[in-house]
Design a protein around this motif. Structure first.
Motif, mmCIF file in Angstrom:
data_model
loop_
_atom_site.group_PDB
_atom_site.id
_atom_site.type_symbol
_atom_site.label_atom_id
_atom_site.label_comp_id
_atom_site.label_asym_id
_atom_site.label_seq_id
_atom_site.Cartn_x
_atom_site.Cartn_y
_atom_site.Cartn_z
ATOM 1 N N SER A 108 0.905 -1.073 -0.098
ATOM 2 C CA SER A 108 0.084 0.013 0.079
ATOM 3 C C SER A 108 0.863 1.289 0.000
ATOM 4 O O SER A 108 0.592 2.091 -0.835
ATOM 5 N N PHE A 109 1.750 1.329 0.871
ATOM 6 C CA PHE A 109 2.713 2.506 1.098
ATOM 7 C C PHE A 109 3.622 2.630 -0.231
ATOM 8 O O PHE A 109 3.848 3.814 -0.961
ATOM 9 N N LYS A 110 4.159 1.420 -0.587
ATOM 10 C CA LYS A 110 5.097 1.428 -1.787
ATOM 11 C C LYS A 110 4.196 1.816 -3.166
ATOM 12 O O LYS A 110 4.890 2.729 -3.948
ATOM 13 N N ASN A 111 3.235 1.414 -3.308
ATOM 14 C CA ASN A 111 2.662 1.900 -4.440
ATOM 15 C C ASN A 111 1.931 3.175 -4.301
ATOM 16 O O ASN A 111 2.112 3.704 -5.534
ATOM 17 N N GLN A 112 1.342 3.691 -3.144
ATOM 18 C CA GLN A 112 1.068 5.133 -3.247
ATOM 19 C C GLN A 112 1.895 6.178 -3.380
ATOM 20 O O GLN A 112 1.905 7.227 -3.839
ATOM 21 N N PHE A 113 3.149 5.815 -2.848
ATOM 22 C CA PHE A 113 4.338 6.868 -2.912
ATOM 23 C C PHE A 113 5.297 6.833 -4.007
ATOM 24 O O PHE A 113 6.314 6.987 -3.900
ATOM 25 N N ASN A 114 4.757 5.609 -4.865
ATOM 26 C CA ASN A 114 5.929 5.184 -6.045
ATOM 27 C C ASN A 114 7.293 4.789 -5.610
ATOM 28 O O ASN A 114 8.315 5.390 -6.219
ATOM 29 N N ILE A 115 7.510 4.028 -4.622
ATOM 30 C CA ILE A 115 8.683 3.712 -4.219
ATOM 31 C C ILE A 115 9.153 2.701 -5.314
ATOM 32 O O ILE A 115 8.722 1.614 -5.547
ATOM 33 N N LYS A 116 10.695 3.292 -5.779
ATOM 34 C CA LYS A 116 11.127 2.246 -6.884
ATOM 35 C C LYS A 116 12.222 1.458 -6.305
ATOM 36 O O LYS A 116 12.793 0.508 -6.839
ATOM 37 N N TYR A 117 12.766 1.959 -5.175
ATOM 38 C CA TYR A 117 14.207 1.275 -4.808
ATOM 39 C C TYR A 117 14.110 1.722 -3.123
ATOM 40 O O TYR A 117 13.557 2.446 -2.466
ATOM 41 N N ILE A 118 15.191 0.755 -2.408
ATOM 42 C CA ILE A 118 15.226 0.846 -1.134
ATOM 43 C C ILE A 118 16.776 1.128 -0.951
ATOM 44 O O ILE A 118 17.593 0.567 -1.459
ATOM 45 N N PRO A 119 17.050 1.882 0.152
ATOM 46 C CA PRO A 119 16.155 2.751 1.016
ATOM 47 C C PRO A 119 15.601 3.785 0.190
ATOM 48 O O PRO A 119 16.113 4.366 -0.589
ATOM 49 N N SER A 120 14.137 4.110 0.562
ATOM 50 C CA SER A 120 13.524 5.557 0.183
ATOM 51 C C SER A 120 13.111 6.186 1.393
ATOM 52 O O SER A 120 12.513 5.835 2.357
ATOM 53 N N ILE A 121 13.425 7.443 1.393
ATOM 54 C CA ILE A 121 12.742 8.441 2.370
ATOM 55 C C ILE A 121 11.555 9.364 1.809
ATOM 56 O O ILE A 121 11.894 9.972 0.774
ATOM 57 N N VAL A 122 10.562 9.291 2.547
ATOM 58 C CA VAL A 122 9.611 10.353 2.085
ATOM 59 C C VAL A 122 9.173 11.211 3.495
ATOM 60 O O VAL A 122 9.126 10.769 4.458
#
Length: 169
Positions: free
Chosen positions: A126-140
């Motif tokens: 849910s978080f990954k898709n809504q914030f368009n996370i493409k790689y790890i780590p990512s900071i929002v």
């Protein structure tokens, strides 16, 4: 002949590394866009299924991570080294790993007892898709106006300094 082969291999490795680094920087710049997300689903470490409402939060950092990721471990160390700087922020480490792996990571890095640091499991990405996370780590980062300033693998110090500048200009 061997000397030329070794030099060629070194040039290819260095060139590939530079191209990869350039691509990461381009992705980071692209991800600095402002966006708005109202909520996402998560699982607490006590395995309670909940929805996170983002409408009334202030100065919050979300760190999307994986416990096996070396860069995520560096991020955890970065947070430990800057504990005084982050006291006025809420930090949420979010992962799609199993709860026991997330718990192990929080204890291993001695972040489990910090009042402002929380660990969550991303339910159905849910978080990954809504914030368009493409790689790890990512900071929002969400500020008092619920605006995302950064997505990407920036250092904690950099984000806090940039946030301070934007909020005080």
């Amino acid at each position: 002949m061997k000397k030329y082969i070794i030099i060629t291999i070194c040039i290819i490795i260095v060139g590939s590394s530079l191209l990869l680094f350039k691509k990461i920087i381009e992705v980071d710049k692209h991800n600095e866009q402002k966006s708005h997300v109202e909520s996402f689903r998560y699982l607490t470490l006590k395995e309670k299924n909940e929805t996170f409402n983002l409408n009334n939060i202030q100065n919050t950092l979300f760190i999307y991570f994986n416990s096996k990721c070396e860069y995520c471990q560096i991020k955890a160390r970065d947070i430990l080294e800057n504990k005084e700087l982050i006291k006025k922020y809420e930090l949420f480490f979010i992962s799609d790993e199993e709860v026991n792996e997330i718990t192990k990571f929080s204890k291993e890095w001695k972040l489990d007892d910090e009042k402002n640091i929380h660990f969550l499991k991303d339910v159905n990405h849910s978080f990954k898709n809504q914030f368009n996370i493409k790689y790890i780590p990512s900071i929002v980062f969400y500020n008092i106006n619920n605006v995302v300033f950064y997505k990407g693998s920036y250092s904690i110090k950099y984000i806090l300094n940039e946030t301070y500048k934007k909020n005080n200009s």
